[in-house]
Design a protein around this motif. Structure first.
Motif, PDB file in Angstrom:
ATOM      1  N   ASN A  21       0.832  -1.194   0.000  1.00  0.00           N
ATOM      2  CA  ASN A  21       0.000   0.000   0.000  1.00  0.00           C
ATOM      3  C   ASN A  21       0.867   1.244   0.000  1.00  0.00           C
ATOM      4  OD1 ASN A  21      -2.388  -1.407  -0.012  1.00  0.00           O
ATOM      5  ND2 ASN A  21      -2.521  -1.507   2.208  1.00  0.00           N
ATOM      6  N   ASP A  22       1.915   1.223  -0.754  1.00  0.00           N
ATOM      7  CA  ASP A  22       2.853   2.333  -0.838  1.00  0.00           C
ATOM      8  C   ASP A  22       2.771   2.907  -2.252  1.00  0.00           C
ATOM      9  OD1 ASP A  22       4.792   4.119  -0.203  1.00  0.00           O
ATOM     10  OD2 ASP A  22       6.395   2.645   0.040  1.00  0.00           O
ATOM     11  N   PRO A  23       1.845   3.842  -2.467  1.00  0.00           N
ATOM     12  CA  PRO A  23       1.600   4.326  -3.823  1.00  0.00           C
ATOM     13  C   PRO A  23       2.831   4.947  -4.477  1.00  0.00           C
ATOM     14  CG  PRO A  23       0.458   5.697  -2.222  1.00  0.00           C
ATOM     15  CD  PRO A  23       1.057   4.557  -1.481  1.00  0.00           C
ATOM     16  N   LYS A  53       0.545  11.528 -10.208  1.00  0.00           N
ATOM     17  CA  LYS A  53      -0.450  10.547  -9.744  1.00  0.00           C
ATOM     18  C   LYS A  53      -0.622  10.531  -8.229  1.00  0.00           C
ATOM     19  CE  LYS A  53      -0.223   6.974 -13.311  1.00  0.00           C
ATOM     20  NZ  LYS A  53       0.154   5.569 -13.544  1.00  0.00           N
ATOM     21  N   TYR A  54       0.455  10.740  -7.512  1.00  0.00           N
ATOM     22  CA  TYR A  54       0.430  10.557  -6.054  1.00  0.00           C
ATOM     23  C   TYR A  54       0.842  11.836  -5.320  1.00  0.00           C
ATOM     24  CZ  TYR A  54       0.473   5.821  -7.887  1.00  0.00           C
ATOM     25  OH  TYR A  54       0.187   4.693  -8.602  1.00  0.00           O
ATOM     26  N   SER A  57       2.081  12.598  -1.479  1.00  0.00           N
ATOM     27  CA  SER A  57       2.590  11.405  -0.802  1.00  0.00           C
ATOM     28  C   SER A  57       4.098  11.537  -0.584  1.00  0.00           C
ATOM     29  CB  SER A  57       2.309  10.154  -1.640  1.00  0.00           C
ATOM     30  OG  SER A  57       3.165  10.114  -2.773  1.00  0.00           O
TER      31      SER A  57
END
Length: 74
Positions: A21-23, A53-54, A57
């Motif tokens: 779960n580490d985008p 996209k992320y 994060s």
């Protein structure tokens, strides 16, 4: 036989980041590999994808740092 076991081990280890779960982590790792292979253009493209996209994060922050460094080297 050993050769096939190594191939299987490599495939399993390569698939693990995709399950996390580490985008963006997998793209970061590929981009780092591309940097080591001196393929800066592909690394830049991958880092840009992570940033877009992320956004927000930790991986997007890391990707932006690498992008800045790569673009300074051009």
């Amino acid at each position: 036989m050993k050769k096939y076991l190594w191939i299987l081990l490599f495939i399993c280890c390569s698939a693990l980041p995709a399950c996390s779960n580490d985008p963006g982590r997998q793209q970061i790792e590929i981009a780092q590999f591309e940097e080591k292979q001196n393929n800066k253009e592909h690394a830049i493209k991958l880092y840009e994808e992570v940033v877009s996209k992320y956004a927000g994060s930790p991986n997007a922050k890391l990707a932006q740092e690498r992008l800045n460094a790569l673009k300074e080297d051009k």
